[in-house]
Design a protein around this motif. Structure first.
Motif, PDB file in Angstrom:
ATOM      1  N   ASP A  30       0.811  -1.226   0.000  1.00  0.00           N
ATOM      2  CA  ASP A  30       0.000   0.000   0.000  1.00  0.00           C
ATOM      3  C   ASP A  30       0.845   1.277   0.000  1.00  0.00           C
ATOM      4  O   ASP A  30       0.326   2.363  -0.281  1.00  0.00           O
ATOM      5  CB  ASP A  30      -0.956   0.022   1.197  1.00  0.00           C
ATOM      6  CG  ASP A  30      -2.108  -0.967   1.020  1.00  0.00           C
ATOM      7  OD1 ASP A  30      -2.423  -1.307  -0.138  1.00  0.00           O
ATOM      8  OD2 ASP A  30      -2.675  -1.408   2.038  1.00  0.00           O
ATOM      9  N   TYR A  31       2.130   1.162   0.335  1.00  0.00           N
ATOM     10  CA  TYR A  31       2.971   2.371   0.387  1.00  0.00           C
ATOM     11  C   TYR A  31       3.115   3.043  -0.978  1.00  0.00           C
ATOM     12  O   TYR A  31       3.474   4.205  -1.076  1.00  0.00           O
ATOM     13  CB  TYR A  31       4.348   2.055   1.005  1.00  0.00           C
ATOM     14  CG  TYR A  31       4.269   1.950   2.513  1.00  0.00           C
ATOM     15  CD1 TYR A  31       4.474   3.071   3.319  1.00  0.00           C
ATOM     16  CD2 TYR A  31       3.952   0.748   3.133  1.00  0.00           C
ATOM     17  CE1 TYR A  31       4.375   2.990   4.704  1.00  0.00           C
ATOM     18  CE2 TYR A  31       3.842   0.650   4.520  1.00  0.00           C
ATOM     19  CZ  TYR A  31       4.060   1.782   5.287  1.00  0.00           C
ATOM     20  OH  TYR A  31       3.944   1.702   6.658  1.00  0.00           O
ATOM     21  N   ALA A  32       2.808   2.287  -2.037  1.00  0.00           N
ATOM     22  CA  ALA A  32       2.903   2.842  -3.402  1.00  0.00           C
ATOM     23  C   ALA A  32       1.643   3.616  -3.799  1.00  0.00           C
ATOM     24  O   ALA A  32       1.622   4.268  -4.847  1.00  0.00           O
ATOM     25  CB  ALA A  32       3.148   1.705  -4.391  1.00  0.00           C
ATOM     26  N   LEU A  33       0.590   3.573  -2.963  1.00  0.00           N
ATOM     27  CA  LEU A  33      -0.678   4.237  -3.318  1.00  0.00           C
ATOM     28  C   LEU A  33      -0.552   5.756  -3.249  1.00  0.00           C
ATOM     29  O   LEU A  33       0.218   6.296  -2.451  1.00  0.00           O
ATOM     30  CB  LEU A  33      -1.802   3.776  -2.379  1.00  0.00           C
ATOM     31  CG  LEU A  33      -2.220   2.305  -2.461  1.00  0.00           C
ATOM     32  CD1 LEU A  33      -3.239   1.981  -1.370  1.00  0.00           C
ATOM     33  CD2 LEU A  33      -2.783   1.987  -3.841  1.00  0.00           C
ATOM     34  N   ASP A  34      -1.360   6.411  -4.071  1.00  0.00           N
ATOM     35  CA  ASP A  34      -1.381   7.883  -4.082  1.00  0.00           C
ATOM     36  C   ASP A  34      -2.345   8.415  -3.026  1.00  0.00           C
ATOM     37  O   ASP A  34      -3.194   9.255  -3.326  1.00  0.00           O
ATOM     38  CB  ASP A  34      -1.799   8.386  -5.467  1.00  0.00           C
ATOM     39  CG  ASP A  34      -0.707   8.177  -6.501  1.00  0.00           C
ATOM     40  OD1 ASP A  34       0.486   8.351  -6.147  1.00  0.00           O
ATOM     41  OD2 ASP A  34      -1.040   7.806  -7.637  1.00  0.00           O
ATOM     42  N   VAL A  35      -2.236   7.944  -1.811  1.00  0.00           N
ATOM     43  CA  VAL A  35      -3.123   8.372  -0.724  1.00  0.00           C
ATOM     44  C   VAL A  35      -2.267   9.078   0.322  1.00  0.00           C
ATOM     45  O   VAL A  35      -1.251   8.522   0.760  1.00  0.00           O
ATOM     46  CB  VAL A  35      -3.856   7.165  -0.085  1.00  0.00           C
ATOM     47  CG1 VAL A  35      -4.731   7.611   1.074  1.00  0.00           C
ATOM     48  CG2 VAL A  35      -4.668   6.415  -1.132  1.00  0.00           C
ATOM     49  N   ARG A  58     -12.830  10.496   4.105  1.00  0.00           N
ATOM     50  CA  ARG A  58     -11.682   9.602   4.011  1.00  0.00           C
ATOM     51  C   ARG A  58     -12.002   8.279   3.312  1.00  0.00           C
ATOM     52  O   ARG A  58     -11.147   7.707   2.630  1.00  0.00           O
ATOM     53  CB  ARG A  58     -11.149   9.324   5.420  1.00  0.00           C
ATOM     54  CG  ARG A  58      -9.819   8.557   5.471  1.00  0.00           C
ATOM     55  CD  ARG A  58      -8.681   9.393   4.932  1.00  0.00           C
ATOM     56  NE  ARG A  58      -7.394   8.718   4.992  1.00  0.00           N
ATOM     57  CZ  ARG A  58      -6.290   9.162   4.401  1.00  0.00           C
ATOM     58  NH1 ARG A  58      -6.317  10.299   3.734  1.00  0.00           N
ATOM     59  NH2 ARG A  58      -5.165   8.493   4.494  1.00  0.00           N
ATOM     60  N   ASP A  94     -11.341   7.974  -0.268  1.00  0.00           N
ATOM     61  CA  ASP A  94      -9.953   8.235  -0.659  1.00  0.00           C
ATOM     62  C   ASP A  94      -9.041   7.047  -0.340  1.00  0.00           C
ATOM     63  O   ASP A  94      -8.192   6.673  -1.139  1.00  0.00           O
ATOM     64  CB  ASP A  94      -9.467   9.505   0.063  1.00  0.00           C
ATOM     65  CG  ASP A  94      -8.124  10.001  -0.443  1.00  0.00           C
ATOM     66  OD1 ASP A  94      -7.738   9.631  -1.562  1.00  0.00           O
ATOM     67  OD2 ASP A  94      -7.466  10.772   0.287  1.00  0.00           O
ATOM     68  N   ALA A  95      -9.213   6.461   0.839  1.00  0.00           N
ATOM     69  CA  ALA A  95      -8.306   5.388   1.275  1.00  0.00           C
ATOM     70  C   ALA A  95      -8.649   4.068   0.564  1.00  0.00           C
ATOM     71  O   ALA A  95      -9.737   3.913   0.016  1.00  0.00           O
ATOM     72  CB  ALA A  95      -8.427   5.207   2.780  1.00  0.00           C
ATOM     73  N   ARG A  96      -7.692   3.144   0.603  1.00  0.00           N
ATOM     74  CA  ARG A  96      -7.969   1.813   0.040  1.00  0.00           C
ATOM     75  C   ARG A  96      -9.025   1.111   0.888  1.00  0.00           C
ATOM     76  O   ARG A  96      -8.906   1.054   2.103  1.00  0.00           O
ATOM     77  CB  ARG A  96      -6.694   0.966  -0.009  1.00  0.00           C
ATOM     78  CG  ARG A  96      -7.020  -0.476  -0.453  1.00  0.00           C
ATOM     79  CD  ARG A  96      -5.847  -1.369  -0.602  1.00  0.00           C
ATOM     80  NE  ARG A  96      -5.172  -1.768   0.626  1.00  0.00           N
ATOM     81  CZ  ARG A  96      -5.686  -2.598   1.558  1.00  0.00           C
ATOM     82  NH1 ARG A  96      -6.909  -3.069   1.447  1.00  0.00           N
ATOM     83  NH2 ARG A  96      -4.962  -2.907   2.628  1.00  0.00           N
ATOM     84  N   LEU A 148       7.299   7.953   5.304  1.00  0.00           N
ATOM     85  CA  LEU A 148       7.337   7.047   4.149  1.00  0.00           C
ATOM     86  C   LEU A 148       6.343   7.444   3.057  1.00  0.00           C
ATOM     87  O   LEU A 148       6.058   6.657   2.153  1.00  0.00           O
ATOM     88  CB  LEU A 148       7.057   5.607   4.610  1.00  0.00           C
ATOM     89  CG  LEU A 148       8.042   5.046   5.644  1.00  0.00           C
ATOM     90  CD1 LEU A 148       7.635   3.661   6.090  1.00  0.00           C
ATOM     91  CD2 LEU A 148       9.467   5.033   5.086  1.00  0.00           C
ATOM     92  N   LEU A 149       5.795   8.667   3.164  1.00  0.00           N
ATOM     93  CA  LEU A 149       4.820   9.105   2.155  1.00  0.00           C
ATOM     94  C   LEU A 149       5.468   9.134   0.771  1.00  0.00           C
ATOM     95  O   LEU A 149       6.587   9.621   0.607  1.00  0.00           O
ATOM     96  CB  LEU A 149       4.283  10.505   2.508  1.00  0.00           C
ATOM     97  CG  LEU A 149       3.160  11.015   1.596  1.00  0.00           C
ATOM     98  CD1 LEU A 149       1.900  10.166   1.749  1.00  0.00           C
ATOM     99  CD2 LEU A 149       2.825  12.474   1.897  1.00  0.00           C
ATOM    100  N   LYS A 150       4.743   8.617  -0.209  1.00  0.00           N
ATOM    101  CA  LYS A 150       5.201   8.607  -1.602  1.00  0.00           C
ATOM    102  C   LYS A 150       5.403  10.051  -2.091  1.00  0.00           C
ATOM    103  O   LYS A 150       4.576  10.928  -1.793  1.00  0.00           O
ATOM    104  CB  LYS A 150       4.116   7.925  -2.444  1.00  0.00           C
ATOM    105  CG  LYS A 150       4.489   7.657  -3.874  1.00  0.00           C
ATOM    106  CD  LYS A 150       3.338   6.958  -4.596  1.00  0.00           C
ATOM    107  CE  LYS A 150       3.501   7.067  -6.100  1.00  0.00           C
ATOM    108  NZ  LYS A 150       2.342   6.481  -6.804  1.00  0.00           N
ATOM    109  N   VAL A 194       2.595  13.216  -3.249  1.00  0.00           N
ATOM    110  CA  VAL A 194       1.212  13.096  -2.781  1.00  0.00           C
ATOM    111  C   VAL A 194       0.854  14.316  -1.926  1.00  0.00           C
ATOM    112  O   VAL A 194       1.530  14.602  -0.931  1.00  0.00           O
ATOM    113  CB  VAL A 194       0.987  11.792  -1.979  1.00  0.00           C
ATOM    114  CG1 VAL A 194      -0.449  11.741  -1.436  1.00  0.00           C
ATOM    115  CG2 VAL A 194       1.268  10.574  -2.830  1.00  0.00           C
TER     116      VAL A 194
END
Lengths: 221, 221
Positions: free
Chosen positions: A178-183, B138, B141-143, B202-204, B207
């Motif tokens: 999930d760390y690859a998600l754009d969230v 939320r 937006d979230a998985r 660890l945010l991509k 984003v």
């Protein structure tokens, strides 16, 4: 500060997420001290009653107070066991996946039984601890209780039989993929603050806000 | 909003300071809705256990969730009664006399029993209510939860058997003769606010903070 550690038993063991459990007074007491209220739990006619009330600490004892006619105080005075829960909500934990959303918090749960503080000098001292817990420095400024007021209130000292804390801090923990998600993920911090003092409309002319109160207000902004 | 009023019984009647008691959903539900957490009380082996947890409302039902292995959820799933207490601390009440010090607060106490929400569509809807209670917007937006995650969590819907609120507002009430004292009196307001968002380390890259989150942060300042 006490270097006491409470024994881990079936009563206080943190069962869900055991790595969040703490059993030392050095962790538990500040959680108590920082909170103005607690939730007292007791069994009444087979039901769990939960009452929000002010909590103070006097060394290794906790103090509760209330009307001598309150169900909670009568329950404690009769020697029955209570639980005391204190909870601080420190932030919302926004994970990438819905299921890993959480909260950052510090909570403490105490089990014990109480005894009434009856002797006048000890009771006045305890009333001072309560007043200064609410607003440090207030006891010396406000009018002190007279004998009738002192009689109308009941103070119980709680012996801590068992205690534990449970704490979550830090960023969300997501599943690897999930760390690859754009969230957006992170923490939305929360805290309790004091607002601006509101004068009693009936305040006597010329009475100024005392320094201890101004300082206290500024301590949580 | 519901126009329901809960019957006053021995269970929910506000006994101390009865003029502070309210029994209508229009007063009780907003107290629930404004709070992210509640304290759930239940009797386990003769003891009152009190657990802080997230609370959501779905019309006239309350929702609780947790691991299917948690003691609280197993207790509710078995059909046992629980109490749910929500408390907002709104301010410290500084009277001229020590004994008239108080707090401004809004609290609600609910008694009821629960049933498990098992059907997948209803369960996903409830999970959405929880996620959007924490951070409105939320859920979309979230998985979303996958079938394994959905199975690992338990959601209970609580039927409100009885409910009441207790509220204190306004300035201190002092004894007549104390109004002449040179002691500052009034209210020190308290409220819970959000701080600045803290990004997950660890945010991509790239984003951005979504608008619903920025708005939510700004709603409690």
């Amino acid at each position: 500060m006490s270097d006491k550690t409470f024994e881990k038993t079936n009563l206080n063991r943190v069962k869900r997420m055991p790595d969040r459990g703490k059993y030392d007074a050095e962790t538990i007491y500040p959680i108590i001290d920082e909170s103005l209220i607690c939730h007292v739990g007791f069994v009444d006619h087979g039901r769990a009653i939960v009452i929000p009330t002010i909590l103070a600490r006097d060394g290794d004892k906790l103090l509760l107070h209330g009307s001598s006619k309150s169900r909670m105080m009568m329950h404690i005075a009769a020697g029955n066991e209570i639980s005391i829960t204190v909870t601080h909500l420190d932030g919302l934990v926004l994970a990438r996946s819905s299921m890993h959303h959480s909260m950052n918090y510090r909570s403490a749960v105490i089990f014990g039984t109480g005894t009434i503080i009856d002797e006048s000098e000890a009771k006045m001292r305890a009333l001072g601890i309560f007043t200064d817990k609410l607003i440090p420095g207030r006891w010396d400024d406000a009018r002190k209780p007279n004998p009738i007021e002192e009689k109308a209130t009941m103070i119980c000292e709680i012996d801590i039989e068992s205690a534990s804390a449970k704490i979550r801090t830090g960023p969300p923990g997501d599943d690897d993929e999930d760390y690859a998600l754009d969230v957006w993920a992170g923490i939305l911090p929360m805290r309790q603050i004091f607002g601006d003092l509101i004068e009693d409309p009936l305040l006597k002319d010329g009475v100024q806000v005392p320094k201890y109160l101004e300082d206290y207000k500024n301590s949580r902004q």
